[in-house]
Design a protein around this motif. Structure first.
Motif, PDB file in Angstrom:
ATOM      1  N   GLN A 112      33.903  32.616  41.993  1.00 33.34           N
ATOM      2  CA  GLN A 112      34.693  32.228  40.826  1.00 33.34           C
ATOM      3  C   GLN A 112      36.153  32.597  41.075  1.00 33.34           C
ATOM      4  OE1 GLN A 112      33.005  30.554  38.472  1.00 33.34           O
ATOM      5  NE2 GLN A 112      31.100  30.974  39.577  1.00 33.34           N
ATOM      6  N   PRO A 113      36.964  31.692  41.593  1.00 31.91           N
ATOM      7  CA  PRO A 113      38.353  32.035  41.957  1.00 31.91           C
ATOM      8  C   PRO A 113      39.214  32.456  40.770  1.00 31.91           C
ATOM      9  CG  PRO A 113      38.007  29.650  42.044  1.00 31.91           C
ATOM     10  CD  PRO A 113      36.652  30.267  41.855  1.00 31.91           C
ATOM     11  N   ALA A 114      38.819  32.074  39.563  1.00 31.46           N
ATOM     12  CA  ALA A 114      39.632  32.414  38.398  1.00 31.46           C
ATOM     13  C   ALA A 114      39.366  33.830  37.894  1.00 31.46           C
ATOM     14  CB  ALA A 114      39.373  31.413  37.267  1.00 31.46           C
ATOM     15  N   LEU A 115      38.368  34.505  38.474  1.00 30.46           N
ATOM     16  CA  LEU A 115      37.978  35.822  37.991  1.00 30.46           C
ATOM     17  C   LEU A 115      38.210  36.892  39.052  1.00 30.46           C
ATOM     18  CD1 LEU A 115      34.572  34.947  36.262  1.00 30.46           C
ATOM     19  CD2 LEU A 115      36.848  35.032  35.235  1.00 30.46           C
ATOM     20  N   ARG A 116      38.552  38.078  38.594  1.00 27.99           N
ATOM     21  CA  ARG A 116      38.657  39.247  39.473  1.00 27.99           C
ATOM     22  C   ARG A 116      37.392  40.072  39.315  1.00 27.99           C
ATOM     23  NH1 ARG A 116      42.740  42.967  38.277  1.00 27.99           N
ATOM     24  NH2 ARG A 116      42.653  42.476  36.063  1.00 27.99           N
ATOM     25  N   THR A 117      36.813  40.502  40.422  1.00 32.27           N
ATOM     26  CA  THR A 117      35.509  41.155  40.399  1.00 32.27           C
ATOM     27  C   THR A 117      35.634  42.655  40.627  1.00 32.27           C
ATOM     28  OG1 THR A 117      34.542  39.138  41.292  1.00 32.27           O
ATOM     29  CG2 THR A 117      33.190  41.121  41.376  1.00 32.27           C
ATOM     30  N   GLY A 118      34.787  43.403  39.930  1.00 32.09           N
ATOM     31  CA  GLY A 118      34.744  44.853  40.118  1.00 32.09           C
ATOM     32  C   GLY A 118      33.410  45.421  39.697  1.00 32.09           C
TER      33      GLY A 118
ATOM     34  N   ALA B 157      37.017  26.965  32.098  1.00 32.19           N
ATOM     35  CA  ALA B 157      37.674  26.456  30.888  1.00 32.19           C
ATOM     36  C   ALA B 157      38.634  27.466  30.268  1.00 32.19           C
ATOM     37  CB  ALA B 157      36.610  26.053  29.856  1.00 32.19           C
ATOM     38  N   ARG B 158      38.771  28.647  30.858  1.00 28.24           N
ATOM     39  CA  ARG B 158      39.575  29.701  30.251  1.00 28.24           C
ATOM     40  C   ARG B 158      41.047  29.309  30.161  1.00 28.24           C
ATOM     41  NH1 ARG B 158      42.919  34.048  31.051  1.00 28.24           N
ATOM     42  NH2 ARG B 158      43.414  33.367  33.172  1.00 28.24           N
ATOM     43  N   PRO B 159      41.610  29.210  28.941  1.00 31.63           N
ATOM     44  CA  PRO B 159      43.043  28.939  28.797  1.00 31.63           C
ATOM     45  C   PRO B 159      43.854  30.198  29.079  1.00 31.63           C
ATOM     46  CG  PRO B 159      42.027  29.170  26.653  1.00 31.63           C
ATOM     47  CD  PRO B 159      40.916  29.232  27.644  1.00 31.63           C
ATOM     48  N   ALA B 160      45.149  30.048  29.220  1.00 38.42           N
ATOM     49  CA  ALA B 160      46.012  31.167  29.598  1.00 38.42           C
ATOM     50  C   ALA B 160      46.048  32.262  28.541  1.00 38.42           C
ATOM     51  CB  ALA B 160      47.424  30.649  29.870  1.00 38.42           C
ATOM     52  N   ASN B 161      45.803  31.900  27.276  1.00 40.68           N
ATOM     53  CA  ASN B 161      45.879  32.897  26.205  1.00 40.68           C
ATOM     54  C   ASN B 161      44.546  33.582  25.941  1.00 40.68           C
ATOM     55  OD1 ASN B 161      44.732  30.507  25.082  1.00 40.68           O
ATOM     56  ND2 ASN B 161      45.161  31.298  23.023  1.00 40.68           N
TER      57      ASN B 161
END
Length: 680
Positions: free
Chosen positions: A68-74, A224-228
């Protein structure tokens, strides 16, 4: 006239901006947050690497998040102590937590029936919320389940699907157990319904069912996550069944995965952990509130998630396994291995030379190996051996070889200076760099248990001052005791106090008291002349002064230690009293669990035995400095045990360290001289 026209034009522009500003702000989209829980079981996520892919994660959720390139994983620390799914959700909802052993319905092993909060979707409320609210308050007045949703203007919404858990609705409930809105439907419409609710509510909690269909909905939410909009996807393990609990799910349960979409770069981190790629359950609530523009309440002790250095997915998986495996008895086994090697050496030497000479030489090498042991533990962390056996052999072997070389090269009276100096230097440098080696070492903080993520651990706390005192004894032995000697002890103690206690280094509040007491007592023994009432009073006040010094240092240099943070956030004296009583509750729980009572009793008997036989054991100390190390080291163990929530562990470790010192003194190669100073 031209300048007057320009002034009028600027004034007119300012009036227009002032008039349009509120309208523009109102038109800007409000920030919102979606928290999605994927309630997976260990069987659903723990998989074996494919052939030829030994470097890939064993956790399929980590692989999923990595796609998922739009997410940071931890990774996130789920609970403090034994894992319980419902407790993890309660901790997320309140933004703070306490050790599991403090709850009355949880036994010493952390087991307890917690998954019985009942959610009524029609009534949009938990029907038995109040007993759990009281349960939390009985532990600490800072625990307020539902504080997150209760702080969100308009409340939160819960979105579920057939086959998904209703437990995550806990995070959408306010402090009264009520949920602002509920949406139920098919799995296929889960993402659409969550996005629709997000247009009405600033916080939406989603329960995602296990399987490919659920993961497909997570992918849709991420894309689908918008910037806000803030998106948190949290892996939520099931409560383990003690009958089927194995080590692989244990790694999974201690630090599950999560992913965050917030537009920042790098791996997620927070000031709670100071570890790139790792946050705590208590960090989610302040992150959500900060994102939507609400100041987190003081009762939330978690801190907002930030962007850190990028940590590869495979490395996250390796760190999780490492943090868990370092608590499988490696420290005890490696130290016992040194004892075993000492015994073997004695038997080998005894076949070649006389018994007394063999015994003394073996004691010297074994004791020096014990002094090298903390440094060897840190060196082993740089290698990160794959198995417990290999790490035990590496630590013990390295310690023993270094002990033998030190004994061979240096004179008996000076030999401990080298391992003591190496230990002080190694840990100071590592802590100054953020503790990259200490955190993954066998003596590191209890990352897996969720009780500590950086700094000096309770196991290491008494070891460092005892090693320091032994090094000072070796350095000053045979030399005249002057005021300069006393100043050396005081300066060395102050330096170690800063290393152990300052928030940017060791961050160990209890360690300040331990070091202060041990070094103060040792300095008192070293002071010329007879101890006076004034000296005794000053010695007794040193730990208190050391604690005050730490607080001032932390505030002045923004160290951010746990003590300073808790003192600044405490609402009243009741909460401060909780900080004190809680430590003794935890210490008592440790003392009465497992085989710890036997170990503690053996340590007490060892001290009594040494005192009763002091004329035989310590009759010919070559210098008062060795007596200062023994008495100061014992003060570290006793005072440290009284000042820490892991009290028995500190006392036991201190006694083990003093036993090593006693072995070294008994291994002296020559008979004590007639003018040797007897132990006070």
């Amino acid at each position: 006239m031209g300048w007057r026209l320009r002034v009028l034009a600027w004034c007119a522009l300012a009036c227009v901006v002032g008039a349009l500003g509120p309208a523009m702000a109102a038109a800007a989209p409000q920030r919102r947050a979606i928290v999605a829980f994927y309630a997976a079981s260990p069987k659903d996520v723990i998989v074996q690497p494919a052939p030829g892919q030994s470097g890939s994660p064993t956790d399929s959720m980590l692989r999923f998040f990595g796609d998922q390139p739009a997410l940071r994983t931890g990774l996130w620390s789920s609970t403090q102590g034994a894992y319980q799914r419902q407790q993890a959700l309660l901790d997320i909802s309140q933004g703070t937590r306490q050790p599991a052993g403090l709850y009355s319905d949880v036994d010493a092993n952390g087991d307890g029936v917690l998954d019985d909060l009942r959610f009524d979707a029609g009534a949009r409320a938990f029907t038995n919320w109040q007993p759990f609210r009281k349960r939390a308050y009985d532990v600490s007045q800072t625990l307020r389940p539902g504080l997150l949703a209760g702080s969100v203007p308009g409340g939160a919404a819960f979105v579920g699907a057939r086959g998904a858990l209703t437990g995550p609705a806990i995070v959408a409930a306010d402090q009264g157990g009520h949920v602002g809105a509920v949406s139920s439907g098919s799995v296929a419409t889960l993402a659409a319904r969550a996005l629709a609710q997000s247009r009405r509510r600033r916080l939406v909690v989603v329960s995602v069912p296990v399987g490919a269909a659920g993961r497909a909905q997570l992918t849709r939410l991420a894309r689908a996550r918008p910037a806000n909009e803030l998106l948190l996807v949290v892996q939520l393990p099931e409560t383990p069944d003690p009958r089927t609990y194995t080590i692989a799910p244990a790694r999974f349960l201690r630090q599950p995965d999560f992913a965050i979409g917030d537009g920042l770069g790098g791996s997620p981190t927070s000031a709670s952990t100071r570890r790139d790629g790792l946050v705590t359950a208590t960090d989610f609530a302040p992150t959500v509130l900060t994102w939507i523009g609400v100041k987190p309440p003081d009762d939330m002790r978690g801190l907002a998630i930030e962007g850190g250095a990028t940590v590869a997915i495979a490395r996250l998986d390796a760190l999780r396994q490492r943090w868990t495996s370092t608590r499988d008895g490696r420290q005890v086994a490696s130290f016992l291995a040194i004892v075993t090697l000492t015994a073997i050496l004695f038997l080998l030497l005894g076949t070649l030379r006389d018994l007394r000479t063999s015994g003394r030489l073996a004691l010297r090498i074994g004791a020096l190996g014990a002094l090298w042991w903390p440094t060897a533990v840190l060196a082993s962390a740089a290698v990160e051996p794959a198995s417990k056996t290999s790490e035990v052999f590496l630590i013990a072997g390295l310690s023993f070889v270094l002990g033998a070389v030190t004994e061979r090269v240096l004179a008996w009276e000076r030999a401990p200076v080298v391992p003591a100096a190496a230990c002080m230097l190694a840990y100071t440098v590592d802590l100054a760099l953020g503790g990259p080696l200490l955190t993954v070492s066998a003596l590191g903080p209890s990352v897996a248990a969720g009780s500590r993520f950086y700094g000096v651990s309770n196991e290491l706390e008494p070891i460092l001052p005892i090693v320091l005192l032994i090094g000072l004894a070796a350095l000053t032995s045979g030399r005249e005791i002057t005021r300069r000697t006393v100043g050396l002890y005081a300066a060395a103690g102050l330096a170690l106090l800063v290393v152990i206690g300052w928030g940017r280094l060791g961050a160990d509040v209890g360690g300040v008291i331990t070091v202060g007491a041990g070094v103060a007592v040792a300095t008192l023994v070293m002071a010329p002349g007879t101890p006076t009432v004034r000296r005794l009073l000053v010695t007794a006040l040193v730990p208190v002064a050391a604690l005050a010094f730490l607080i001032v240092l932390d505030l002045a240099l923004s160290g951010g230690s746990h003590l300073t943070r808790n003192l600044l956030r405490a609402d009243d004296s009741t909460e401060l009293w909780e900080l004190v009583t809680r430590r003794y509750q935890l210490a008592w729980g440790i003392l009465t669990s497992g085989s710890r009572p036997a170990h503690f009793l053996a340590s007490v008997l060892a001290v009594v035995f040494a005192w009763r036989n002091r004329d035989r054991l310590y009759a010919s100390l070559p210098h008062r400095a060795w007596a200062a190390a023994l008495i100061g080291g014992l003060a570290c163990g006793v005072v440290g045990a009284l000042a820490n929530d892991s009290g028995p562990i500190l006392f036991i470790n201190a006694v083990v360290g003093l036993a090593a010192l006693t072995a070294y003194l008994l291994g002296r190669p020559q008979v004590a001289s007639a003018d040797a100073v007897r132990a006070p």
